[in-house]
Design a protein around this motif. Structure first.
Motif, PDB file in Angstrom:
ATOM      1  N   GLU A  41       0.906  -1.007  -0.245  1.00  0.00           N
ATOM      2  CA  GLU A  41       0.044   0.120   0.052  1.00  0.00           C
ATOM      3  C   GLU A  41       1.048   1.143  -0.067  1.00  0.00           C
ATOM      4  O   GLU A  41       1.666   1.386   0.937  1.00  0.00           O
ATOM      5  CB  GLU A  41      -0.822  -0.012   1.352  1.00  0.00           C
ATOM      6  CG  GLU A  41      -2.059  -1.081   1.210  1.00  0.00           C
ATOM      7  CD  GLU A  41      -2.927  -1.076   2.247  1.00  0.00           C
ATOM      8  OE1 GLU A  41      -2.677  -0.096   3.137  1.00  0.00           O
ATOM      9  OE2 GLU A  41      -3.695  -2.076   2.641  1.00  0.00           O
ATOM     10  N   ARG A  47      -1.385   1.168  -4.859  1.00  0.00           N
ATOM     11  CA  ARG A  47      -0.696  -0.013  -4.516  1.00  0.00           C
ATOM     12  C   ARG A  47       0.477  -0.228  -5.278  1.00  0.00           C
ATOM     13  O   ARG A  47       0.447   0.194  -6.697  1.00  0.00           O
ATOM     14  CB  ARG A  47      -1.450  -1.375  -4.478  1.00  0.00           C
ATOM     15  CG  ARG A  47      -2.686  -1.327  -3.376  1.00  0.00           C
ATOM     16  CD  ARG A  47      -3.147  -2.576  -3.377  1.00  0.00           C
ATOM     17  NE  ARG A  47      -4.247  -2.633  -2.252  1.00  0.00           N
ATOM     18  CZ  ARG A  47      -4.093  -3.230  -1.142  1.00  0.00           C
ATOM     19  NH1 ARG A  47      -2.841  -3.727  -0.891  1.00  0.00           N
ATOM     20  NH2 ARG A  47      -4.926  -3.510  -0.259  1.00  0.00           N
ATOM     21  N   ASN A  72       0.075  -0.924   4.655  1.00  0.00           N
ATOM     22  CA  ASN A  72       0.398  -2.400   4.927  1.00  0.00           C
ATOM     23  C   ASN A  72       1.060  -3.241   3.666  1.00  0.00           C
ATOM     24  O   ASN A  72       0.829  -2.780   2.504  1.00  0.00           O
ATOM     25  CB  ASN A  72      -0.833  -3.193   5.473  1.00  0.00           C
ATOM     26  CG  ASN A  72      -1.190  -2.374   6.779  1.00  0.00           C
ATOM     27  OD1 ASN A  72      -0.553  -2.085   7.688  1.00  0.00           O
ATOM     28  ND2 ASN A  72      -2.517  -1.865   6.735  1.00  0.00           N
ATOM     29  N   SER A  74       0.989  -6.727   2.092  1.00  0.00           N
ATOM     30  CA  SER A  74       0.464  -8.510   2.166  1.00  0.00           C
ATOM     31  C   SER A  74       1.311  -9.211   1.007  1.00  0.00           C
ATOM     32  O   SER A  74       1.780  -8.661  -0.028  1.00  0.00           O
ATOM     33  CB  SER A  74      -0.841  -8.485   1.746  1.00  0.00           C
ATOM     34  OG  SER A  74      -1.217  -8.135   0.533  1.00  0.00           O
ATOM     35  N   LYS A  92      -3.495 -15.565   1.240  1.00  0.00           N
ATOM     36  CA  LYS A  92      -3.077 -14.430   1.488  1.00  0.00           C
ATOM     37  C   LYS A  92      -2.834 -14.014   2.747  1.00  0.00           C
ATOM     38  O   LYS A  92      -3.693 -14.402   3.831  1.00  0.00           O
ATOM     39  CB  LYS A  92      -4.291 -13.540   0.901  1.00  0.00           C
ATOM     40  CG  LYS A  92      -4.073 -11.909   1.138  1.00  0.00           C
ATOM     41  CD  LYS A  92      -4.967 -11.006   0.655  1.00  0.00           C
ATOM     42  CE  LYS A  92      -4.745  -9.466   1.103  1.00  0.00           C
ATOM     43  NZ  LYS A  92      -5.887  -8.811   0.662  1.00  0.00           N
ATOM     44  N   TRP A  94      -1.083 -11.388   5.622  1.00  0.00           N
ATOM     45  CA  TRP A  94      -0.320  -9.972   5.956  1.00  0.00           C
ATOM     46  C   TRP A  94       0.858 -10.111   6.470  1.00  0.00           C
ATOM     47  O   TRP A  94       1.415 -10.984   7.084  1.00  0.00           O
ATOM     48  CB  TRP A  94      -1.378  -9.171   7.184  1.00  0.00           C
ATOM     49  CG  TRP A  94      -2.813  -8.983   6.293  1.00  0.00           C
ATOM     50  CD1 TRP A  94      -3.863  -9.451   6.491  1.00  0.00           C
ATOM     51  CD2 TRP A  94      -2.815  -7.690   5.381  1.00  0.00           C
ATOM     52  NE1 TRP A  94      -4.888  -8.798   5.588  1.00  0.00           N
ATOM     53  CE2 TRP A  94      -4.210  -7.774   5.250  1.00  0.00           C
ATOM     54  CE3 TRP A  94      -1.968  -6.944   4.993  1.00  0.00           C
ATOM     55  CZ2 TRP A  94      -4.931  -6.898   4.307  1.00  0.00           C
ATOM     56  CZ3 TRP A  94      -2.750  -5.967   4.170  1.00  0.00           C
ATOM     57  CH2 TRP A  94      -4.114  -6.057   3.706  1.00  0.00           C
ATOM     58  N   ARG A  96       3.712  -9.139   9.070  1.00  0.00           N
ATOM     59  CA  ARG A  96       3.826  -8.491  10.651  1.00  0.00           C
ATOM     60  C   ARG A  96       4.815  -7.423  10.590  1.00  0.00           C
ATOM     61  O   ARG A  96       4.727  -6.438  11.341  1.00  0.00           O
ATOM     62  CB  ARG A  96       3.896  -9.734  11.577  1.00  0.00           C
ATOM     63  CG  ARG A  96       4.424  -9.245  12.817  1.00  0.00           C
ATOM     64  CD  ARG A  96       4.369 -10.454  13.947  1.00  0.00           C
ATOM     65  NE  ARG A  96       3.108 -10.969  14.086  1.00  0.00           N
ATOM     66  CZ  ARG A  96       2.925 -12.449  14.020  1.00  0.00           C
ATOM     67  NH1 ARG A  96       3.746 -13.024  13.400  1.00  0.00           N
ATOM     68  NH2 ARG A  96       1.972 -12.768  14.156  1.00  0.00           N
ATOM     69  N   LEU A 118       5.716 -12.934   8.191  1.00  0.00           N
ATOM     70  CA  LEU A 118       4.303 -13.088   8.053  1.00  0.00           C
ATOM     71  C   LEU A 118       3.474 -13.027   9.258  1.00  0.00           C
ATOM     72  O   LEU A 118       4.103 -13.510  10.161  1.00  0.00           O
ATOM     73  CB  LEU A 118       3.915 -14.318   7.298  1.00  0.00           C
ATOM     74  CG  LEU A 118       4.876 -14.408   5.764  1.00  0.00           C
ATOM     75  CD1 LEU A 118       4.283 -15.551   5.023  1.00  0.00           C
ATOM     76  CD2 LEU A 118       4.613 -13.114   5.270  1.00  0.00           C
ATOM     77  N   ALA A 119       2.280 -12.589   9.328  1.00  0.00           N
ATOM     78  CA  ALA A 119       1.434 -12.716  10.569  1.00  0.00           C
ATOM     79  C   ALA A 119       0.849 -13.883  10.869  1.00  0.00           C
ATOM     80  O   ALA A 119       0.862 -14.250  12.061  1.00  0.00           O
ATOM     81  CB  ALA A 119       0.317 -11.877  10.084  1.00  0.00           C
ATOM     82  N   PHE A 260       2.785  -5.895  15.435  1.00  0.00           N
ATOM     83  CA  PHE A 260       2.692  -5.712  14.144  1.00  0.00           C
ATOM     84  C   PHE A 260       3.544  -4.083  13.929  1.00  0.00           C
ATOM     85  O   PHE A 260       3.430  -3.153  14.757  1.00  0.00           O
ATOM     86  CB  PHE A 260       1.084  -5.367  13.655  1.00  0.00           C
ATOM     87  CG  PHE A 260       0.671  -6.747  13.396  1.00  0.00           C
ATOM     88  CD1 PHE A 260       0.485  -7.127  12.211  1.00  0.00           C
ATOM     89  CD2 PHE A 260       0.171  -7.589  14.551  1.00  0.00           C
ATOM     90  CE1 PHE A 260      -0.033  -8.402  11.786  1.00  0.00           C
ATOM     91  CE2 PHE A 260      -0.638  -8.676  14.200  1.00  0.00           C
ATOM     92  CZ  PHE A 260      -0.759  -9.113  12.964  1.00  0.00           C
ATOM     93  N   SER A 262       4.345  -1.216  10.998  1.00  0.00           N
ATOM     94  CA  SER A 262       4.093  -0.510   9.848  1.00  0.00           C
ATOM     95  C   SER A 262       5.262   0.197   9.049  1.00  0.00           C
ATOM     96  O   SER A 262       6.430   0.382   9.916  1.00  0.00           O
ATOM     97  CB  SER A 262       2.844   0.593   9.962  1.00  0.00           C
ATOM     98  OG  SER A 262       3.339   1.669  10.781  1.00  0.00           O
TER      99      SER A 262
END
Length: 264
Positions: A41, A47, A72, A74, A92, A94, A96, A118-119, A260, A262
Motif C-alpha cells: 500500500e 498499491r 501495509n 500483504s 493471502k 499480511w 507483521r 508473515l502474520a 505488528f 508499519s
C-alpha cells in the motif's frame, strides 16, 4: 481500418525496446510454489507490487527497495493468476514486520534485500513450498543459465503487466560486464550480473524482489537495470547475505508474536 496505425505503433515500440519479459513465457501453473506476490500500500487506494520468495513458513525474501512509506504489505502465496480470487491453494497473508537490510542504500542499490515476517505461518502444500538458499560465499559461474519469474510488466508500454506468472531464462555474465554498465553502482561482492546476450529477454518493473533461480537455489534477487532498456540487469547476490538472514530469522523467533509494524 482506423486501428491499424495504433497496432503498428505498438509493434514498433515492442521491437525498439527489448528490456522486458517479451522473450519469456507463461510459467506452468504452480511450477514455482515458492513465489510470492507482494502487494504494498502506497496511499489511499494505491498499491505497488513486487515479487518475493518463501524461505521459511513465516518468512518471505524480497528487495529492500520494495519497502513503503505508509500502509501495509500483504503477500499472496500459491497463486498463478493473481486476479483469480478462487484459485485453488492460494493464501493471502499480511506482513507483521518488514526488515530491510540496515545498510541498504536506495541511491546505489547496495544491500537490496528485505525479509518479511508473515502474520501467520503459510500452510505448505503442492502450491506453496520453500526454496533453498545457497551456502554462504557460493559463487555462480558465468554462463550459467538461470531463470527469473514475476508478475511485472511484459512491455515498456504502461499498463502491460501480467496477471499470470511469467518466466524467462537468463545467463549469468562476468562481473566486468555490469561493472562497465554501472561503473558507480555495481559491487561484485554483493551483486550478480545476468541478462540475455541478444537483448530480447529480461525481468522488468514489478518483478523486483523475485528470485534468480539457478538449478533449484535462489541465488539472486531482482534489483535494478539500465534505464535505456538494454541488458544486463543487476541482482542481489543472496549467498553473501546468509549470515544476516539467519541471524535475523533467529531474532524474529524471539519477538512478540502479537506485535505488528508499519512502514517507517
Amino acid at each position: 481500418f482506423p486501428r491499424l496505425p495504433l497496432m503498428m505503433l505498438l509493434l514498433l515500440l515492442t521491437i525498439a525496446f527489448p528490456w522486458e519479459i517479451i522473450g519469456g513465457k507463461e510459467a506452468r501453473p504452480h511450477s514455482r510454489p515458492y513465489m510470492a506476490f507482494v502487494s504494498i500500500e502506497t496511499g489511499i487506494n494505491q498499491r505497488r507490487k513486487c515479487g518475493g520468495f518463501l524461505i521459511r513458513e513465516d518468512v518471505v525474501v524480497t528487495a529492500a527497495h520494495c519497502n513503503c512509506n505508509l500502509g501495509n504489505i500483504s503477500v499472496l502465496l500459491g497463486a498463478h493468476n493473481v486476479k483469480k480470487e478462487r484459485e485453488w491453494g492460494r493464501q493471502k497473508i499480511w506482513v507483521r514486520r518488514r526488515i530491510p537490510h540496515p545498510e541498504f542504500n536506495d541511491e546505489t542499490g547496495e544491500n537490496d534485500i528485505m525479509l518479511l515476517q508473515l502474520a501467520q505461518e503459510a500452510r505448505l502444500s503442492d502450491q506453496v513450498q520453500l526454496i533453498p538458499l545457497p551456502r554462504y560465499g557460493d559463487k555462480v559461474k558465468p554462463r550459467s543459465v538461470c531463470s527469473v519469474a514475476g508478475w511485472g510488466l511484459t512491455s515498456v508500454i504502461p499498463g502491460m503487466d501480467s496477471n499470470v506468472l511469467m518466466e524467462v531464462d537468463l545467463e549469468v555474465m562476468e562481473d566486468r560486464v555490469c561493472s562497465r554498465r554501472f561503473p558507480n553502482k555495481y559491487k561484485p561482492g554483493t551483486m550478480l550480473c545476468a541478462g540475455d546476450q541478444r537483448g530480447r529477454k529480461s525481468s522488468f518493473k514489478g518483478d523486483s524482489g523475485g528470485p534468480l533461480v539457478c538449478g533449484t537455489v535462489a541465488q539472486g534477487i531482482v534489483s535494478f537495470g539500465p534505464k535505456d532498456a538494454s541488458p544486463p540487469e543487476v541482482y542481489t547476490r543472496v549467498s553473501q547475505f546468509i549470515p544476516w538472514i539467519k541471524a535475523t530469522m533467529e531474532h524474529l523467533q524471539a519477538l512478540d508474536p502479537l506485535e505488528f509494524s508499519s512502514c517507517p
